[in-house]
Design a protein around this motif. Structure first.
Motif, PDB file in Angstrom:
ATOM      1  N   LEU A  39       0.838  -1.192   0.000  1.00 27.51           N
ATOM      2  CA  LEU A  39       0.000   0.000   0.000  1.00 27.51           C
ATOM      3  C   LEU A  39       0.874   1.243   0.000  1.00 27.51           C
ATOM      4  CD1 LEU A  39      -2.815   1.300   0.175  1.00 27.51           C
ATOM      5  CD2 LEU A  39      -2.640   1.139   2.689  1.00 27.51           C
ATOM      6  N   ASP A  40       0.768   2.025  -1.048  1.00 27.44           N
ATOM      7  CA  ASP A  40       1.457   3.305  -1.170  1.00 27.44           C
ATOM      8  C   ASP A  40       2.931   3.179  -0.809  1.00 27.44           C
ATOM      9  OD1 ASP A  40       1.535   5.995  -1.838  1.00 27.44           O
ATOM     10  OD2 ASP A  40       1.083   6.663   0.201  1.00 27.44           O
ATOM     11  N   MET A  41       3.590   2.311  -1.548  1.00 32.21           N
ATOM     12  CA  MET A  41       5.003   2.024  -1.251  1.00 32.21           C
ATOM     13  C   MET A  41       5.844   2.460  -2.447  1.00 32.21           C
ATOM     14  SD  MET A  41       6.571  -1.632  -0.105  1.00 32.21           S
ATOM     15  CE  MET A  41       8.289  -1.839   0.328  1.00 32.21           C
ATOM     16  N   VAL A  46       9.559  -1.692  -3.601  1.00 33.87           N
ATOM     17  CA  VAL A  46       8.806  -2.900  -3.989  1.00 33.87           C
ATOM     18  C   VAL A  46       9.682  -3.821  -4.822  1.00 33.87           C
ATOM     19  CG1 VAL A  46       6.826  -3.746  -5.290  1.00 33.87           C
ATOM     20  CG2 VAL A  46       6.593  -1.705  -3.864  1.00 33.87           C
ATOM     21  N   MET A  47      10.421  -3.237  -5.766  1.00 29.38           N
ATOM     22  CA  MET A  47      11.297  -4.059  -6.590  1.00 29.38           C
ATOM     23  C   MET A  47      12.421  -4.680  -5.763  1.00 29.38           C
ATOM     24  SD  MET A  47       9.947  -4.037  -9.508  1.00 29.38           S
ATOM     25  CE  MET A  47       8.733  -3.113 -10.456  1.00 29.38           C
ATOM     26  N   ALA A  48      12.940  -3.940  -4.764  1.00 34.99           N
ATOM     27  CA  ALA A  48      13.981  -4.484  -3.889  1.00 34.99           C
ATOM     28  C   ALA A  48      13.450  -5.660  -3.072  1.00 34.99           C
ATOM     29  CB  ALA A  48      14.504  -3.387  -2.977  1.00 34.99           C
ATOM     30  N   MET A  49      12.220  -5.506  -2.619  1.00 34.20           N
ATOM     31  CA  MET A  49      11.613  -6.581  -1.846  1.00 34.20           C
ATOM     32  C   MET A  49      11.417  -7.831  -2.704  1.00 34.20           C
ATOM     33  SD  MET A  49       7.946  -6.545   0.142  1.00 34.20           S
ATOM     34  CE  MET A  49       7.071  -6.379  -1.403  1.00 34.20           C
ATOM     35  N   ASN A  67       5.159   6.183  -5.745  1.00 38.04           N
ATOM     36  CA  ASN A  67       4.577   5.147  -4.907  1.00 38.04           C
ATOM     37  C   ASN A  67       3.513   4.376  -5.671  1.00 38.04           C
ATOM     38  OD1 ASN A  67       6.238   6.193  -2.961  1.00 38.04           O
ATOM     39  ND2 ASN A  67       4.596   7.059  -1.693  1.00 38.04           N
ATOM     40  N   ILE A  68       3.379   3.109  -5.321  1.00 38.08           N
ATOM     41  CA  ILE A  68       2.375   2.246  -5.956  1.00 38.08           C
ATOM     42  C   ILE A  68       1.685   1.412  -4.889  1.00 38.08           C
ATOM     43  CG2 ILE A  68       3.614   2.115  -8.157  1.00 38.08           C
ATOM     44  CD1 ILE A  68       4.588  -0.669  -7.307  1.00 38.08           C
ATOM     45  N   GLY A  88       3.221   2.008 -11.852  1.00 36.58           N
ATOM     46  CA  GLY A  88       3.956   3.255 -11.686  1.00 36.58           C
ATOM     47  C   GLY A  88       4.133   4.024 -12.976  1.00 36.58           C
ATOM     48  N   GLY A  89       3.613   3.506 -14.095  1.00 36.50           N
ATOM     49  CA  GLY A  89       3.756   4.176 -15.376  1.00 36.50           C
ATOM     50  C   GLY A  89       5.045   3.849 -16.086  1.00 36.50           C
TER      51      GLY A  89
END
Length: 465
Positions: A39-41, A46-49, A67-68, A88-89
């Motif tokens: 949520l709103d990260m 997110v890609m690192a995770m 953020n996405i 994220g576009g």
């Protein structure tokens, strides 16, 4: 601000380190099914995770931020990465075993892309620029289209799914157009006193056929009249021909592509000067006034093989005054009709009044000033004519066209047989004269002698005088 940049840079560095560790020890399974909720990260976080947890190589390009939020269930790792990038576009481009998170405009700019593919399409029958505009509306965010105008080629780059979509669309809009043969006749009918307001075509076409008409106010016979040609009309036209009331103005045969205007002009083009002044700058050009017998037809074929025609017949006379002002007298109509392949169409009701001034007088005396009017007379004759148009459209190589060609071939064959038979009869007669010259001379001698005897009897008979 500096803190935010420091955090973002740290996250990117952590992502890169995790990716290197994962690529060194484990081969990632990008088809593994996972679920993820964020949520709103930050997209880089997110890609690192994902890189750390699923041990997959991910590189986030410079300038990728924002953020996405994701809520995905039972989705492959590959699809999660692509969905996160799109949220994220951005685009996720797979090169080797590494995902590159980049801007859509950068897809395939530095290397062969795993997202898009390039394909060329030949545009055979349509305007490439118009096709480019249409195709551009159905491309993805990664799609690009360019046109090579002089060779009518489109170059399309997009995802394989969208490339297939473009292929289907292009096949539909760039179909081979039909060619239309248009047989036309423009006739002028001289009207008598009994039908000075025009022939009452509604009575001629009284066999129940579909009729489209515009009735005039002065007489039930006047006004534009459109109908399909019937046997009743043919009989009426033949009767007018017998009375010498019909004159053929033009009889053109045209072949054109559907949705392309065909025109024939039999007449004059008179030039006149046009002066235009814009912002105190004066330019002069030459335009032309077209007059005579003009026919313009724009045919279209629908899905059922019917022919839609926009028809504009015109019979006009024009002249340019001494001041350079063009004037025109015209009889014309613009209409649109729907007909079957090979079905003739009739357009009537184009009434024109012709006034002719004349002068007669005694030679020399009629030209004396003031007194000349006593030895001359002036006359004015007025007559009405009606212009009718007969148009028969045929789809080239269609059923009606084939029947027309077969009928024409039969007529030509019969004419050839008749001509051969006449030549044979003439040859036989010539051979008889050559083979019996004495009989021919004897017959001529007897004929001359009979004439001489009759003449002697005539002069010798006293009762004749």
């Amino acid at each position: 601000m500096n803190k935010r940049l420091y955090t973002s840079g740290f996250v990117r560095l952590l992502c890169a380190l995790m990716m290197l560790m994962a690529s060194r020890f484990v081969v990632a399974d990008v088809n593994k099914v996972i679920s993820i909720n964020v949520l709103d990260m930050d997209i880089a976080a997110v890609m690192a995770m994902l890189a750390a947890k699923e041990q997959v190589n991910i590189l986030v390009n410079k300038g990728v931020e924002g953020n996405i939020s994701l809520n995905l269930y039972d989705v492959t790792v590959k699809d999660v990465i692509e969905a996160a990038a799109r949220a994220g576009g951005y685009a996720a481009e797979l090169i080797g075993n590494t995902f590159y998170i980049i801007k859509p405009d950068d897809v395939g700019s530095r290397h062969s892309s795993s997202i898009t593919t390039v394909r060329t399409f030949n545009v055979r029958y349509s305007d490439p620029e118009k096709v480019k505009t249409i195709i551009g509306e159905y491309l993805s965010d990664y799609g690009k289209v360019s046109v090579l105008q002089d060779r009518s080629i489109l170059v399309v780059e997009d995802t394989p799914e969208h490339i297939n979509r473009v292929s289907v669309i292009l096949k539909s809009i760039d179909e081979k157009p039909e060619q239309i043969l248009i047989e036309a006749k423009i006739l002028e009918i001289t009207l008598s006193d009994s039908n000075a307001y025009g022939i009452n075509w509604s009575k001629v076409f009284n066999n129940g056929e579909t009729t489209i008409g515009v009735q005039g106010l002065t007489s039930p016979a006047s006004g534009l009249f459109i109908n399909r040609i019937t046997d009743t009309f043919q009989a009426t036209l033949e009767a007018l021909y017998i009375n010498n009331d019909v004159r053929t103005l033009s009889s053109p045969n045209l072949v054109t592509r559907e949705n392309t205007e065909a025109s024939v002009i039999i007449g004059d083009r008179q030039g006149y000067r046009v002066t235009t002044t814009i912002n105190q700058v004066t330019t002069e050009s030459v335009e032309f006034l077209e007059s005579g017998v003009i026919l313009r037809v724009l045919p279209t074929v629908d899905a059922f093989g019917n022919i839609i025609m926009q028809i504009h017949p015109e019979v006009s006379t024009g002249f340019i005054s001494t001041d350079g002002i063009p004037s025109q007298q015209t009889t014309e109509v613009t209409t649109e009709v729907l007909t079957r392949d090979g079905q003739p169409i009739f357009i009537g009701g184009l009434i024109k009044n012709n006034v002719t001034d004349g002068k007669t007088g005694v030679p020399f005396l009629s030209k004396i000033p003031l007194l000349g009017a006593l030895f001359s007379s002036q006359s004015r004759a007025s007559n009405n004519t009606e212009t009718i148009v007969l148009i028969s459209p045929y789809i080239v190589d269609g059923e009606a066209h084939q029947l027309m060609l077969e009928k024409s071939a039969r007529v030509q064959h019969q004419q050839k047989l008749l001509s051969s038979e006449l030549d044979r009869i003439g040859s036989e007669m010539d051979m008889k004269e050559v083979s019996h010259p004495e009989a021919a001379e004897r017959e001529q001698y007897d004929h001359d002698r009979d004439d001489t005897e009759e003449e002697e009897d005539l002069w010798g008979d006293d009762s004749y005088f």
